[in-house]
Design a protein around this motif. Structure first.
Motif, short mmCIF file in Angstrom:
data_model
loop_
_atom_site.label_atom_id
_atom_site.label_comp_id
_atom_site.label_asym_id
_atom_site.label_seq_id
_atom_site.Cartn_x
_atom_site.Cartn_y
_atom_site.Cartn_z
N UNK A 36 0.81 -1.21 0.00
CA UNK A 36 0.00 0.00 0.00
C UNK A 36 0.85 1.26 0.00
N UNK A 37 0.19 2.36 0.16
CA UNK A 37 0.85 3.66 0.07
C UNK A 37 1.97 3.82 1.09
N UNK A 38 1.75 3.37 2.33
CA UNK A 38 2.80 3.49 3.36
C UNK A 38 4.07 2.76 2.94
N UNK A 39 3.93 1.58 2.38
CA UNK A 39 5.10 0.82 1.91
C UNK A 39 5.83 1.55 0.79
N UNK A 40 5.07 2.12 -0.13
CA UNK A 40 5.69 2.78 -1.27
C UNK A 40 6.35 4.09 -0.85
N UNK A 41 5.72 4.83 0.06
CA UNK A 41 6.34 6.05 0.60
C UNK A 41 7.65 5.69 1.31
N UNK A 42 7.64 4.65 2.11
CA UNK A 42 8.86 4.22 2.81
C UNK A 42 9.95 3.82 1.82
N UNK A 43 9.56 3.13 0.76
CA UNK A 43 10.53 2.72 -0.26
C UNK A 43 11.12 3.94 -0.97
N UNK A 44 10.28 4.91 -1.29
CA UNK A 44 10.76 6.13 -1.93
C UNK A 44 11.73 6.86 -1.00
N UNK A 45 11.42 6.92 0.28
CA UNK A 45 12.32 7.55 1.24
C UNK A 45 13.65 6.81 1.29
#
Length: 70
Positions: A36-45
């Motif tokens: 989900x979005x939290x995982x993708x935001x963390x990956x982008x970070x």
């Protein structure tokens, strides 16, 4: 392979890898599943891709860098 959640996460990672900047519409809450979005935001970070996060619940916008916590 691995089901829907693994596919969502793989697709999200690919988007991050092809992006110079990410725009995420996310309420800041943790995920209930993988990809989900939290995982993708963390990956982008993790990859130090610049992020702009729009929180639909508070109608605020914030910019995140790799050194800034969520």
């Amino acid at each position: 392979p691995g089901g829907d959640e693994a596919s969502y996460f793989a697709a999200g990672r690919r988007v991050v890898e092809c992006s110079d900047v990410m725009l995420a519409v996310w309420d800041g809450r943790p995920e209930t599943g993988r990809g989900g979005t939290a995982d993708i935001v963390a990956y982008a970070e993790q990859r130090q891709v610049p992020l702009i996060v729009i929180d639909p619940s508070t109608r605020t916008t914030r910019r995140l860098s790799a050194n800034e916590s969520r």
